[in-house]
Motif scaffolding. Structure first.
Motif, PDB file in Angstrom:
ATOM      1  N   SER A  12     -11.258  54.981   8.092  1.00 28.46           N
ATOM      2  CA  SER A  12     -11.445  55.825   6.916  1.00 28.46           C
ATOM      3  C   SER A  12     -10.128  56.044   6.190  1.00 28.46           C
ATOM      4  O   SER A  12     -10.089  56.086   4.959  1.00 28.46           O
ATOM      5  CB  SER A  12     -12.045  57.168   7.315  1.00 28.46           C
ATOM      6  N   LYS A  15      -9.462  52.842   4.240  1.00 29.59           N
ATOM      7  CA  LYS A  15     -10.378  52.728   3.098  1.00 29.59           C
ATOM      8  C   LYS A  15      -9.982  53.688   1.976  1.00 29.59           C
ATOM      9  O   LYS A  15      -9.983  53.326   0.802  1.00 29.59           O
ATOM     10  CB  LYS A  15     -11.815  53.016   3.531  1.00 29.59           C
ATOM     11  N   GLY A  16      -9.637  54.916   2.341  1.00 34.95           N
ATOM     12  CA  GLY A  16      -9.233  55.901   1.340  1.00 34.95           C
ATOM     13  C   GLY A  16      -7.953  55.517   0.633  1.00 34.95           C
ATOM     14  O   GLY A  16      -7.838  55.630  -0.591  1.00 34.95           O
ATOM     15  N   ALA A  18      -6.735  52.484   0.334  1.00 34.02           N
ATOM     16  CA  ALA A  18      -6.967  51.272  -0.468  1.00 34.02           C
ATOM     17  C   ALA A  18      -7.638  51.619  -1.797  1.00 34.02           C
ATOM     18  O   ALA A  18      -7.266  51.084  -2.849  1.00 34.02           O
ATOM     19  CB  ALA A  18      -7.830  50.287   0.311  1.00 34.02           C
ATOM     20  N   ARG A  19      -8.589  52.519  -1.759  1.00 31.23           N
ATOM     21  CA  ARG A  19      -9.267  52.937  -2.994  1.00 31.23           C
ATOM     22  C   ARG A  19      -8.271  53.614  -3.937  1.00 31.23           C
ATOM     23  O   ARG A  19      -8.252  53.372  -5.133  1.00 31.23           O
ATOM     24  CB  ARG A  19     -10.419  53.868  -2.671  1.00 31.23           C
ATOM     25  N   ARG A  20      -7.417  54.471  -3.369  1.00 32.07           N
ATOM     26  CA  ARG A  20      -6.420  55.162  -4.188  1.00 32.07           C
ATOM     27  C   ARG A  20      -5.395  54.173  -4.737  1.00 32.07           C
ATOM     28  O   ARG A  20      -4.967  54.286  -5.895  1.00 32.07           O
ATOM     29  CB  ARG A  20      -5.736  56.239  -3.352  1.00 32.07           C
ATOM     30  N   ARG A  22      -5.928  51.088  -5.551  1.00 34.87           N
ATOM     31  CA  ARG A  22      -6.571  50.410  -6.691  1.00 34.87           C
ATOM     32  C   ARG A  22      -6.537  51.294  -7.936  1.00 34.87           C
ATOM     33  O   ARG A  22      -6.332  50.805  -9.050  1.00 34.87           O
ATOM     34  CB  ARG A  22      -8.014  50.037  -6.351  1.00 34.87           C
ATOM     35  N   GLN A  23      -6.737  52.602  -7.756  1.00 38.73           N
ATOM     36  CA  GLN A  23      -6.657  53.520  -8.894  1.00 38.73           C
ATOM     37  C   GLN A  23      -5.254  53.523  -9.485  1.00 38.73           C
ATOM     38  O   GLN A  23      -5.089  53.511 -10.709  1.00 38.73           O
ATOM     39  CB  GLN A  23      -7.037  54.933  -8.457  1.00 38.73           C
ATOM     40  N   SER A  26      -4.557  50.528 -11.514  1.00 34.95           N
ATOM     41  CA  SER A  26      -5.299  50.538 -12.773  1.00 34.95           C
ATOM     42  C   SER A  26      -4.710  51.517 -13.778  1.00 34.95           C
ATOM     43  O   SER A  26      -5.249  51.674 -14.865  1.00 34.95           O
ATOM     44  CB  SER A  26      -6.768  50.887 -12.519  1.00 34.95           C
ATOM     45  N   CYS A  40       0.343  50.630  -2.847  1.00 33.57           N
ATOM     46  CA  CYS A  40      -0.187  50.808  -1.491  1.00 33.57           C
ATOM     47  C   CYS A  40       0.582  51.890  -0.742  1.00 33.57           C
ATOM     48  O   CYS A  40      -0.010  52.766  -0.096  1.00 33.57           O
ATOM     49  CB  CYS A  40      -0.141  49.483  -0.743  1.00 33.57           C
ATOM     50  N   ALA A  43      -0.035  55.369  -2.276  1.00 30.93           N
ATOM     51  CA  ALA A  43      -1.351  55.861  -1.869  1.00 30.93           C
ATOM     52  C   ALA A  43      -1.315  56.392  -0.437  1.00 30.93           C
ATOM     53  O   ALA A  43      -1.879  57.453  -0.142  1.00 30.93           O
ATOM     54  CB  ALA A  43      -2.390  54.751  -1.994  1.00 30.93           C
ATOM     55  N   PHE A  54     -11.745  62.371  -0.845  1.00 29.14           N
ATOM     56  CA  PHE A  54     -12.860  61.556  -1.284  1.00 29.14           C
ATOM     57  C   PHE A  54     -14.080  61.924  -0.467  1.00 29.14           C
ATOM     58  O   PHE A  54     -13.969  62.507   0.605  1.00 29.14           O
ATOM     59  CB  PHE A  54     -12.554  60.058  -1.200  1.00 29.14           C
TER      60      PHE A  54
END
Length: 67
Positions: A12, A15-16, A18-20, A22-23, A26, A40, A43, A54
Motif C-alpha cells: 500500500s 502504491k500510494g 507511485a500514485r502521488r 504520477r501526480q 503531471s 518518486c 512522493a 488516499f
C-alpha cells in the motif's frame, strides 16, 4: 503509522507513493520540502511525513473457486 492506516503494509505504501509521483510528474505542486527533485523521492517523503492520504476501495475481492 496508525493501525487502521491504509499505508500499513509495504504494498500500500508503494502504491500510494507511485500514485502521488504520477501526480507530481503531471504538474501537481509538492506538499512539502524535499532534498530531491525526483518525483518518486518527493512522493515517498510526502507519504512518510503524513501529508498524503488516499482512500482504499471498499470492495473485497474473492479468490477464484477451485475447480
Amino acid at each position: 503509522m496508525a493501525e487502521n492506516d491504509p499505508l500499513l503494509n509495504k504494498y500500500s505504501l508503494v502504491k500510494g507513493a507511485a500514485r502521488r509521483a504520477r501526480q507530481l510528474q503531471s504538474g501537481a505542486p509538492a506538499l512539502g520540502v524535499s532534498k530531491s527533485l525526483k518525483a518518486c523521492r518527493v512522493a515517498q517523503d510526502e507519504v512518510r511525513a503524513g501529508k498524503v492520504t488516499f482512500n482504499m476501495s471498499g470492495k473485497k475481492i474473492e479468490p477464484p473457486a477451485a475447480m
